[in-house]
Scaffold this motif. Structure first.
Motif, PDB file in Angstrom:
ATOM      1  N   GLU A   1      -7.163   8.475   5.704  1.00 18.51           N
ATOM      2  CA  GLU A   1      -7.281   8.121   6.706  1.00 18.51           C
ATOM      3  C   GLU A   1      -7.583   9.440   7.825  1.00 18.51           C
ATOM      4  O   GLU A   1      -8.894   9.806   8.565  1.00 18.51           O
ATOM      5  CB  GLU A   1      -6.741   7.434   7.580  1.00 18.51           C
ATOM      6  CG  GLU A   1      -6.392   5.518   7.097  1.00 18.51           C
ATOM      7  CD  GLU A   1      -5.928   4.666   8.220  1.00 18.51           C
ATOM      8  OE1 GLU A   1      -6.993   3.764   8.096  1.00 18.51           O
ATOM      9  OE2 GLU A   1      -4.847   5.039   8.962  1.00 18.51           O
ATOM     10  N   LYS A   2      -6.800  10.309   7.890  1.00 18.00           N
ATOM     11  CA  LYS A   2      -6.750  11.439   8.185  1.00 18.00           C
ATOM     12  C   LYS A   2      -7.906  11.921   7.724  1.00 18.00           C
ATOM     13  O   LYS A   2      -8.623  13.255   8.427  1.00 18.00           O
ATOM     14  CB  LYS A   2      -5.401  12.099   8.425  1.00 18.00           C
ATOM     15  CG  LYS A   2      -5.417  13.777   8.808  1.00 18.00           C
ATOM     16  CD  LYS A   2      -4.154  13.971   8.145  1.00 18.00           C
ATOM     17  CE  LYS A   2      -3.822  15.374   9.185  1.00 18.00           C
ATOM     18  NZ  LYS A   2      -2.468  16.322   8.760  1.00 18.00           N
TER      19      LYS A   2
ATOM     20  N   LEU B   1      -2.391   6.195   2.017  1.00 15.89           N
ATOM     21  CA  LEU B   1      -3.365   5.492   3.288  1.00 15.89           C
ATOM     22  C   LEU B   1      -3.730   6.434   4.157  1.00 15.89           C
ATOM     23  O   LEU B   1      -4.492   7.023   5.173  1.00 15.89           O
ATOM     24  CB  LEU B   1      -3.448   4.015   3.727  1.00 15.89           C
ATOM     25  CG  LEU B   1      -3.244   3.372   4.667  1.00 15.89           C
ATOM     26  CD1 LEU B   1      -4.740   3.355   4.562  1.00 15.89           C
ATOM     27  CD2 LEU B   1      -2.957   1.973   5.065  1.00 15.89           C
ATOM     28  N   ASN B   2      -2.255   7.230   4.421  1.00 18.40           N
ATOM     29  CA  ASN B   2      -2.334   7.745   5.819  1.00 18.40           C
ATOM     30  C   ASN B   2      -3.183   9.212   5.572  1.00 18.40           C
ATOM     31  O   ASN B   2      -3.570   9.990   6.090  1.00 18.40           O
ATOM     32  CB  ASN B   2      -0.702   8.689   5.871  1.00 18.40           C
ATOM     33  CG  ASN B   2      -0.242   7.223   6.626  1.00 18.40           C
ATOM     34  OD1 ASN B   2      -1.051   6.708   7.317  1.00 18.40           O
ATOM     35  ND2 ASN B   2       0.847   7.820   6.978  1.00 18.40           N
TER      36      ASN B   2
ATOM     37  N   LEU C   1     -12.829   4.760   2.881  1.00 22.02           N
ATOM     38  CA  LEU C   1     -11.630   5.668   2.916  1.00 22.02           C
ATOM     39  C   LEU C   1     -11.420   6.329   1.063  1.00 22.02           C
ATOM     40  O   LEU C   1     -11.694   7.598   1.372  1.00 22.02           O
ATOM     41  CB  LEU C   1     -10.901   4.453   2.679  1.00 22.02           C
ATOM     42  CG  LEU C   1      -9.952   4.270   4.231  1.00 22.02           C
ATOM     43  CD1 LEU C   1      -9.051   2.936   4.088  1.00 22.02           C
ATOM     44  CD2 LEU C   1      -9.933   5.647   5.410  1.00 22.02           C
TER      45      LEU C   1
ATOM     46  N   THR D   1       0.869  -0.877  -0.506  1.00 23.79           N
ATOM     47  CA  THR D   1       0.023  -0.041  -0.013  1.00 23.79           C
ATOM     48  C   THR D   1       0.916   0.855  -0.023  1.00 23.79           C
ATOM     49  O   THR D   1       1.913   1.293   0.658  1.00 23.79           O
ATOM     50  CB  THR D   1      -1.169  -0.073   1.484  1.00 23.79           C
ATOM     51  OG1 THR D   1       0.098  -0.003   2.624  1.00 23.79           O
ATOM     52  CG2 THR D   1      -1.911  -0.939   1.167  1.00 23.79           C
TER      53      THR D   1
ATOM     54  N   LYS E   1      -4.866  -3.862   4.875  1.00 20.70           N
ATOM     55  CA  LYS E   1      -3.698  -2.761   6.424  1.00 20.70           C
ATOM     56  C   LYS E   1      -4.806  -1.905   6.977  1.00 20.70           C
ATOM     57  O   LYS E   1      -4.240  -2.222   8.074  1.00 20.70           O
ATOM     58  CB  LYS E   1      -3.228  -2.129   4.731  1.00 20.70           C
ATOM     59  CG  LYS E   1      -1.913  -1.523   5.586  1.00 20.70           C
ATOM     60  CD  LYS E   1      -0.671  -1.372   6.331  1.00 20.70           C
ATOM     61  CE  LYS E   1       0.074  -0.255   6.817  1.00 20.70           C
ATOM     62  NZ  LYS E   1       1.938  -1.406   6.527  1.00 20.70           N
ATOM     63  N   SER E   2      -5.730  -1.465   6.279  1.00 22.81           N
ATOM     64  CA  SER E   2      -6.440  -0.662   7.585  1.00 22.81           C
ATOM     65  C   SER E   2      -7.093  -1.504   8.019  1.00 22.81           C
ATOM     66  O   SER E   2      -8.325  -0.804   8.932  1.00 22.81           O
ATOM     67  CB  SER E   2      -6.892   0.754   6.434  1.00 22.81           C
ATOM     68  OG  SER E   2      -7.776  -0.381   6.105  1.00 22.81           O
TER      69      SER E   2
ATOM     70  N   SER F   1       2.374   4.511   2.380  1.00 22.30           N
ATOM     71  CA  SER F   1       1.493   4.703   3.169  1.00 22.30           C
ATOM     72  C   SER F   1       1.171   6.431   3.154  1.00 22.30           C
ATOM     73  O   SER F   1       0.169   6.334   3.743  1.00 22.30           O
ATOM     74  CB  SER F   1       2.760   4.883   3.780  1.00 22.30           C
ATOM     75  OG  SER F   1       3.900   4.880   3.774  1.00 22.30           O
TER      76      SER F   1
ATOM     77  N   LYS G   1     -10.918  -0.996   7.117  1.00 21.72           N
ATOM     78  CA  LYS G   1     -11.591  -0.009   5.994  1.00 21.72           C
ATOM     79  C   LYS G   1     -12.103  -0.310   5.180  1.00 21.72           C
ATOM     80  O   LYS G   1     -11.729  -0.574   4.786  1.00 21.72           O
ATOM     81  CB  LYS G   1     -11.017   1.262   6.773  1.00 21.72           C
ATOM     82  CG  LYS G   1     -10.805   1.714   7.658  1.00 21.72           C
ATOM     83  CD  LYS G   1     -10.092   3.214   8.419  1.00 21.72           C
ATOM     84  CE  LYS G   1     -10.110   3.249   9.860  1.00 21.72           C
ATOM     85  NZ  LYS G   1      -9.700   4.697   9.757  1.00 21.72           N
TER      86      LYS G   1
ATOM     87  N   GLN H   1     -10.584  11.530   6.048  1.00 22.31           N
ATOM     88  CA  GLN H   1     -11.885  10.142   5.801  1.00 22.31           C
ATOM     89  C   GLN H   1     -13.312  11.719   6.668  1.00 22.31           C
ATOM     90  O   GLN H   1     -14.337  10.900   6.741  1.00 22.31           O
ATOM     91  CB  GLN H   1     -11.565   8.732   6.443  1.00 22.31           C
ATOM     92  CG  GLN H   1     -13.200   7.851   5.993  1.00 22.31           C
ATOM     93  CD  GLN H   1     -12.721   6.188   7.092  1.00 22.31           C
ATOM     94  OE1 GLN H   1     -11.894   6.267   7.277  1.00 22.31           O
ATOM     95  NE2 GLN H   1     -13.544   6.127   6.339  1.00 22.31           N
TER      96      GLN H   1
ATOM     97  N   TYR I   1      -5.295  -2.387   1.044  1.00 27.04           N
ATOM     98  CA  TYR I   1      -5.964  -1.141   1.707  1.00 27.04           C
ATOM     99  C   TYR I   1      -6.988  -1.674   2.455  1.00 27.04           C
ATOM    100  O   TYR I   1      -6.442  -0.841   3.847  1.00 27.04           O
ATOM    101  CB  TYR I   1      -6.371  -0.004   1.119  1.00 27.04           C
ATOM    102  CG  TYR I   1      -4.872   0.807  -0.114  1.00 27.04           C
ATOM    103  CD1 TYR I   1      -4.548   2.283   0.538  1.00 27.04           C
ATOM    104  CD2 TYR I   1      -5.351  -0.033  -1.289  1.00 27.04           C
ATOM    105  CE1 TYR I   1      -3.308   2.313   0.123  1.00 27.04           C
ATOM    106  CE2 TYR I   1      -3.859   1.678  -1.622  1.00 27.04           C
ATOM    107  CZ  TYR I   1      -3.177   2.558  -1.179  1.00 27.04           C
ATOM    108  OH  TYR I   1      -2.838   2.714  -1.848  1.00 27.04           O
TER     109      TYR I   1
END
Length: 807
Positions: A603-604, A599-600, A612, A594, A627-628, A596, A630, A606, A624
């Protein structure tokens, strides 16, 4: 006195149980075979990574709620399902719920079912034919290469085979014990198996009807009644899940992935039914006519073999970097023409189905679809016809001992005639059981001989019948040889024919050993041909037949060891020596990375959004989700072509704040075109950057994997263009041209950064070096979808902010 009486009863019961245990006769050969099976199927499984991440993502989602569990939802939000029924995934989800979601925990049920299949074969064969044929059959099942490879993955096939064998075990028990309830359980299990992989389970159904009709010791009226009741059980257990799906309002359940009409029944009889036989036309982005059949016209419409020069969708030429063939070998492509030489290479590269990789994508190097580990690629299934199963595309996975099974049918049917039978075709109990396994073998082999669309690893369906017929046949051929029967020549003929076939399979990898095996087969066959005519007694000459069997078991045993030694657990499983080399490895849909930074960021930001982000297909979404944990919306399902959501529905989700981002990293086209066009017209591009990705324009972004990539692995697959990934549109830095190509866009399966392309490389990495690189994040791009499935992380893409559209 009253208090002592229960204690005395308990002691008696305990002693009775211990006495029973002490009287059990253990077959230590069986125990050794089961230990061998456990080793082959489970050793190194901790290297499984994400296994088949398409199913692993679904397992993550199924642990979230019972609704996801029942429908086999691909994503935690319950937007779309996987393209298979849920039963096999139920076992994997339970394992993941107990042990957590790991590669080994989602594969554990397949391992156990694989071992269970070996035991069931022993149990069934020993009842009719004795322990020695049962041991041989169980050993052959254990050492069938594709059985090992399949049992090490979280695909459904090992689970399916176990429950089909369990069904056969119950029907055999019904015949031997004269109890109809076992017959009904057996047919109910076929219905249960339908909900593992749909119509594939029904291929063996004719065998059960035939066997009960021949073997049951009741009149024809009772047989008809018993089978009619059994059919009712079959229908109930077959339809209970798909009907529950189709009768549920579509707004209250996930979209049925892979179907055209959001129907589980249509999925069963269409995508997972007739299209497997006639050619896939849905869920693939286009028709796949023939899939390696004899039609030259259809073969031209397929993806060209690895190593050939082809034109991309834009008309530019590109060349894959396939490994070079063994010295001195000359190979032809699937169409019969010699493979084209890639730019910068002095030797022609191998076509699909020859040395240089496993079916599907290359796990180690992000390799392309169409390379085969001593067999075919993910879609390279040979030329349709009666000998397809013996061809190199499929043979090294399943057919090492197929000729022994064929000759074994003749031998065993003659051997078990019985001295009191007046007519040669009269049925003994053993012959009736032979018809059970012939009834399994013939329709399944017939399907694979003519079908237009399947993966080579599906041939595990042949393994049980082949193992039993070969195991019993070996036993009877040796008996006939030692007794100087008129059928005694079947043993040397089968050994010689098998040695020739196996030597042919070996030539792509071990040309010298191929000659050694061929010569050894000829040398051992000569005394087997001659001794019955010159020796007075053959009972003390069993050493010849034992040595002959050892010789023909060496090659399949080595092939079976390769997935274990490589620690492979691939989405497109296969076995072969290329798993042990740098150019070998996975069948795709396995470990993936993924981004990062991406993804970060999502997520921050969302917030209260349900997803996501949305993307085009499951290959991009799966890592994803894993990993998450979600929800990530795969708008087009498995391959981006499912009509799962309309533009109107998509707009509503955006307007309600349930969906804030869209990532273009996957495959586009098909049902997603209208939505993607709307997004590109109205949404804002998000500017992200990290140490491995630079942009030339603050309004756009190239989102790739978190590891540094300097070569073609970061490019979109051949023939596809992710929206916003074009540097002219996004302002992203254009990719560098890979060596040996005439365009900046390399086809799927090119070399990863930091490693040399397999073709023409002077140094190959060992499996240990690859694993070390993989753990340190230096292997380059992750593998793409097996079998040429497009999309996936680690490719150029653009993140779009949808939340600004309705502000």
């Amino acid at each position: 006195m009253e208090s002592k009486e229960p204690n005395r009863v308990q002691k008696n019961q305990k002693s009775s149980f211990l006495n029973k245990l002490s009287t059990i006769k253990y077959d230590y050969w069986l125990i050794a075979i089961l230990i061998l099976a456990a080793f082959l199927y489970a050793w190194n499984i901790w290297e499984a990574g994400e296994a088949n991440n398409f199913y692993t993502a679904a397992i993550v989602s199924m642990t979230k709620s019972f609704k996801n569990f029942w429908y086999a939802s691909f994503d935690p939000a319950g937007f779309i399902t996987v393209d298979k029924p849920p039963v096999a995934l139920w076992f994997m989800t339970i394992s993941a719920k107990i042990f957590g979601v790991h590669g080994w925990s989602v594969v554990l049920p397949s391992i156990l079912f694989g071992i269970g299949s070996v035991y069931l074969i022993y149990a069934m064969v020993s009842k009719r034919f004795g322990r020695i044929p049962a041991r041989i059959s169980a050993l052959i099942m254990t050492l069938t290469p594709i059985v090992v490879a399949d049992s090490r993955t979280n695909n459904m096939d090992a689970t399916l085979v176990f429950f089909l064998l369990l069904s056969f075990w119950f029907v055999q028990k019904a015949v031997m014990n004269h109890q109809q309830r076992y017959l009904w359980i057996g047919f109910a299990l076929i219905g249960f198996s339908f909900n593992i992989k749909m119509l594939q389970a029904f291929m063996v159904l004719p065998a059960l009807y035939l066997y009960y009709w021949l073997a049951a010791e009741v009149n024809w009226k009772k047989k008809l009644l018993h089978l009619s009741i059994a059919t009712v059980f079959l229908a109930v257990f077959t339809l209970i899940w798909p009907m529950s799906v189709d009768m549920t309002n579509s707004s209250k359940r996930p979209y049925e992935g892979g179907s055209e009409t959001n129907s589980a029944m249509e999925l069963a009889f269409g995508y997972n039914g007739t299209q497997r036989l006639l050619g896939q036309t849905t869920g693939t982005g286009g028709a796949f006519p023939g899939m390696g059949n004899s039609s030259k016209k259809s073969s031209k419409s397929m993806t060209p073999p690895t190593g050939s020069k082809s034109k991309s969708a834009s008309g530019t030429k590109s060349a894959t970097n396939a490994p070079t063939p063994p010295s001195g070998s000359k190979k032809k492509s699937a169409t019969g023409n010699p493979p084209a030489k890639p730019s910068g290479s002095k030797k022609g590269t191998m076509p699909t189905g020859t040395k240089g990789g496993q079916p599907g994508s290359n796990k180690a190097a992000g390799g392309g679809a169409g390379t085969g580990g001593g067999g075919g690629g993910a879609f390279n299934i040979g030329t349709a016809g009666p000998f397809r199963l013996l061809q190199k595309e499929l043979g090294p996975q399943i057919s090492w001992l197929m000729l022994l099974a064929v000759f074994g049918v003749i031998s065993s049917y003659a051997y078990f005639r019985g001295s009191k039978m007046k007519k040669w075709y009269a049925l003994t109990p053993q012959r009736k059981d032979l018809w059970l396994w012939i009834g399994w073998m013939v329709p399944v082999a017939g399907f694979f001989s003519v079908a237009s669309f399947f993966h080579p690893y599906y041939t595990i369906m042949l393994a049980p019948a082949m193992a039993v017929l070969a195991g019993v046949g070996i036993y009877t051929m040796i008996k006939q040889w030692r007794e100087k029967s008129p059928w005694s020549m079947l043993l040397p003929i089968s050994i010689l024919a098998t040695s020739i076939l196996q030597a042919w399979y070996l030539t792509d990898y071990y040309p010298t050993l191929a000659w050694v095996l061929l010569i050894a087969g000829i040398i051992i066959s000569l005394p087997l041909f001659v001794l019955p005519w010159i020796a007075i007694k053959l009972k003390n000459k069993r050493i010849w037949s034992i040595v002959a069997l050892i010789i023909v078991m060496i090659a399949p045993t080595w092939w079976s060891l390769t997935p274990t030694l490589a620690g492979s657990s691939d989405g497109i499983p296969s076995a072969g020596p290329s798993l042990l080399s740098a150019g070998g490895g996975g069948g795709g849909m396995g470990d993936s990375q993924t981004d990062s930074t991406l993804l970060n960021y999502v997520e921050k930001h969302q917030g209260k959004a349900e997803y996501l982000f949305a993307t085009d297909d499951s290959s991009t979404a799966a890592p994803y989700i894993i990993k998450s944990g979600k929800a990530v919306m795969a708008m087009g399902g498995f391959n981006g072509t499912d009509d799962a959501i309309s533009l109107k529905q998509f707009k509503k989700l955006v307007k309600e704040g349930k969906l804030k981002y869209y990532y273009s990293g996957g495959k586009t086209g098909g049902s997603n075109n209208e939505i993607v066009s709307w997004i590109k017209k109205h949404a804002k591009k998000v500017s992200l950057s990290n140490s491995s990705t630079q942009t030339n324009n603050s309004s756009s972004v190239t989102v790739s994997s978190k590891t540094k990539q300097t070569s073609t692995a970061s490019q979109a697959p051949t023939g596809t263009t992710a929206p916003g990934s074009n540097s002219a549109k996004t302002g992203a830095t254009p990719p560098a041209k890979p060596s040996g190509t005439k365009t900046g866009n390399a086809p799927t399966g090119t070399k990863p950064s930091g490693t040399k392309a397999p073709s023409g490389s002077k140094k190959k990495l060992t499996t240990a070096q690859l694993k070390k690189m993989k753990k340190s994040g230096k292997t380059g791009a992750p593998s793409s979808m097996g079998g040429g499935k497009m999309g996936g992380p680690g490719q150029s893409g653009t993140l779009y902010d949808l939340s600004s559209i309705y502000k």
